[in-house]
Scaffold this motif. Structure first.
Motif, PDB file in Angstrom:
ATOM      1  N   LEU A 170       0.859  -1.181   0.000  1.00  0.00           N
ATOM      2  CA  LEU A 170       0.000   0.000   0.000  1.00  0.00           C
ATOM      3  C   LEU A 170       0.901   1.239   0.000  1.00  0.00           C
ATOM      4  CD1 LEU A 170      -2.670  -1.122   2.596  1.00  0.00           C
ATOM      5  CD2 LEU A 170      -3.166  -0.438   0.251  1.00  0.00           C
ATOM      6  N   SER A 171       0.676   2.121  -0.945  1.00  0.00           N
ATOM      7  CA  SER A 171       1.495   3.325  -1.053  1.00  0.00           C
ATOM      8  C   SER A 171       1.165   4.295   0.080  1.00  0.00           C
ATOM      9  CB  SER A 171       1.250   4.012  -2.393  1.00  0.00           C
ATOM     10  OG  SER A 171      -0.064   4.542  -2.432  1.00  0.00           O
ATOM     11  N   ARG A 172       2.018   5.293   0.253  1.00  0.00           N
ATOM     12  CA  ARG A 172       1.753   6.315   1.260  1.00  0.00           C
ATOM     13  C   ARG A 172       0.416   7.005   0.995  1.00  0.00           C
ATOM     14  NH1 ARG A 172       4.412   9.217   5.059  1.00  0.00           N
ATOM     15  NH2 ARG A 172       6.354   8.119   4.600  1.00  0.00           N
ATOM     16  N   ASN A 173       0.170   7.390  -0.254  1.00  0.00           N
ATOM     17  CA  ASN A 173      -1.079   8.077  -0.570  1.00  0.00           C
ATOM     18  C   ASN A 173      -2.295   7.207  -0.254  1.00  0.00           C
ATOM     19  OD1 ASN A 173       0.190  10.398  -1.414  1.00  0.00           O
ATOM     20  ND2 ASN A 173       0.108   9.893  -3.593  1.00  0.00           N
ATOM     21  N   ALA A 174      -2.219   5.914  -0.610  1.00  0.00           N
ATOM     22  CA  ALA A 174      -3.340   5.013  -0.363  1.00  0.00           C
ATOM     23  C   ALA A 174      -3.580   4.856   1.128  1.00  0.00           C
ATOM     24  CB  ALA A 174      -3.068   3.653  -1.008  1.00  0.00           C
ATOM     25  N   LEU A 175      -2.523   4.675   1.903  1.00  0.00           N
ATOM     26  CA  LEU A 175      -2.685   4.503   3.347  1.00  0.00           C
ATOM     27  C   LEU A 175      -3.226   5.775   4.001  1.00  0.00           C
ATOM     28  CD1 LEU A 175       0.477   2.448   4.387  1.00  0.00           C
ATOM     29  CD2 LEU A 175      -1.911   1.782   4.701  1.00  0.00           C
ATOM     30  N   ASN A 189       4.513  13.652   8.986  1.00  0.00           N
ATOM     31  CA  ASN A 189       5.016  12.382   9.503  1.00  0.00           C
ATOM     32  C   ASN A 189       3.954  11.570  10.246  1.00  0.00           C
ATOM     33  OD1 ASN A 189       4.795  14.048  11.743  1.00  0.00           O
ATOM     34  ND2 ASN A 189       6.610  13.190  12.746  1.00  0.00           N
ATOM     35  N   SER A 190       2.676  11.932  10.114  1.00  0.00           N
ATOM     36  CA  SER A 190       1.619  11.254  10.873  1.00  0.00           C
ATOM     37  C   SER A 190       1.596   9.762  10.607  1.00  0.00           C
ATOM     38  CB  SER A 190       0.249  11.851  10.534  1.00  0.00           C
ATOM     39  OG  SER A 190       0.138  13.172  10.990  1.00  0.00           O
ATOM     40  N   LEU A 191       1.648   9.371   9.329  1.00  0.00           N
ATOM     41  CA  LEU A 191       1.607   7.951   8.988  1.00  0.00           C
ATOM     42  C   LEU A 191       2.815   7.226   9.560  1.00  0.00           C
ATOM     43  CD1 LEU A 191       0.430   5.528   7.497  1.00  0.00           C
ATOM     44  CD2 LEU A 191       1.635   6.308   5.440  1.00  0.00           C
ATOM     45  N   ASP A 192       3.991   7.821   9.450  1.00  0.00           N
ATOM     46  CA  ASP A 192       5.214   7.179   9.936  1.00  0.00           C
ATOM     47  C   ASP A 192       5.152   6.934  11.443  1.00  0.00           C
ATOM     48  OD1 ASP A 192       7.071   7.441   7.396  1.00  0.00           O
ATOM     49  OD2 ASP A 192       6.069   9.360   7.674  1.00  0.00           O
ATOM     50  N   VAL A 193       4.570   7.864  12.166  1.00  0.00           N
ATOM     51  CA  VAL A 193       4.439   7.709  13.617  1.00  0.00           C
ATOM     52  C   VAL A 193       3.558   6.512  13.961  1.00  0.00           C
ATOM     53  CG1 VAL A 193       3.486   8.755  15.707  1.00  0.00           C
ATOM     54  CG2 VAL A 193       4.868  10.132  14.150  1.00  0.00           C
ATOM     55  N   HIS A 194       2.410   6.391  13.287  1.00  0.00           N
ATOM     56  CA  HIS A 194       1.506   5.277  13.567  1.00  0.00           C
ATOM     57  C   HIS A 194       2.112   3.944  13.140  1.00  0.00           C
ATOM     58  CE1 HIS A 194      -1.734   7.793  14.961  1.00  0.00           C
ATOM     59  NE2 HIS A 194      -1.682   8.532  13.861  1.00  0.00           N
ATOM     60  N   LEU A 195       2.832   3.929  12.024  1.00  0.00           N
ATOM     61  CA  LEU A 195       3.514   2.710  11.589  1.00  0.00           C
ATOM     62  C   LEU A 195       4.563   2.287  12.612  1.00  0.00           C
ATOM     63  CD1 LEU A 195       3.918   3.494   7.795  1.00  0.00           C
ATOM     64  CD2 LEU A 195       2.836   1.429   8.694  1.00  0.00           C
ATOM     65  N   SER A 196       5.296   3.245  13.145  1.00  0.00           N
ATOM     66  CA  SER A 196       6.320   2.950  14.136  1.00  0.00           C
ATOM     67  C   SER A 196       5.706   2.356  15.402  1.00  0.00           C
ATOM     68  CB  SER A 196       7.097   4.229  14.474  1.00  0.00           C
ATOM     69  OG  SER A 196       8.032   4.000  15.506  1.00  0.00           O
TER      70      SER A 196
END
Length: 220
Positions: A170-175, A189-196
């Motif tokens: 899943l790409s960044r845009n899709a996620l 960096n919102s997505l990166d924080v939740h992934l971490s």
């Protein structure tokens, strides 16, 4: 999972949206048939649509007919006060996958949506699983090695997406669109924080990232 809700009643629409968000969905809400058609005929992709029939500018049945005319197979649940058999038959014959008459119980709407998505994904079981992780969309419970796993609402939706699309990336845009909605303004960096945070709970090697492709769960 990302839903499009098309309902022109402000009070009802707001209640449905909040209830579906509480059930773990990302919800985009529109109150106009013409606006709905504009969005649905664009590249935006939704996992399911909840569509009222009595809409301003463009009737819901017309939206449904035009969408199916494009060959779009997105699961659609028609939600309307038109309870006469002829109206239900017309909606189903035009391409609706299910029909729920107003007034209704929110729990039934959620259950019907879960069933529609399960059928569209050709899953016999309501559970999603990967390695020793199990997720129940109906109850929003998650287990890791048979032990309950505590997740935030966003972590739950992120895990659901990764499980649902496994083994695809899943790409960044899709996620970001499926997690937060296409009308949301995000920190970079919102997505990166939740992934971490999710990685810490599942294991550091659980989620793969490939530049140019995106993220997915590691091989089983």
């Amino acid at each position: 999972m990302q839903l499009l809700l098309v309902e022109d009643d402000p009070l009802l629409g707001d209640g449905i949206k909040e209830g579906l968000i509480d059930a773990g969905y990302t919800v985009e809400w529109l109150q106009d048939g013409q606006d709905a058609w504009h969005v649905l005929s664009s590249p935006h992709q939704f996992d399911a649509i909840v569509l009222d029939l009595s809409l301003p500018r463009l009737d819901g049945l017309q939206v449904l007919s035009q969408l199916r005319g494009l060959g779009d197979t997105t699961p659609i649940l028609v939600l309307t006060a038109r309870a006469e058999p002829d109206e239900r038959i017309a909606g189903l014959n035009t391409g609706a996958d299910d029909y729920l008459a107003k007034p209704f119980v929110l729990g039934e709407l959620v259950a019907r949506l879960n069933a529609l998505l399960r059928r569209s994904q050709q899953r016999a079981s309501h559970l999603l699983s990967w390695r020793d992780v199990e997720l129940n969309p109906a109850t929003q419970q998650v287990w890791l090695a048979k032990q309950a796993l505590e997740l935030t609402a966003t972590e739950y939706r992120l895990l659901y997406l990764l499980l649902h699309h496994y083994p695809h990336y899943l790409s960044r845009n899709a996620l970001e669109e499926k997690l937060f909605g296409w009308q949301s303004e995000l920190e970079s960096n919102s997505l990166d924080v939740h992934l971490s945070h999710l990685r810490k709970k599942l294991g550091s090697e659980a989620i793969r990232n490939v530049r140019g492709l995106g993220w997915r769960l590691a091989d089983v």
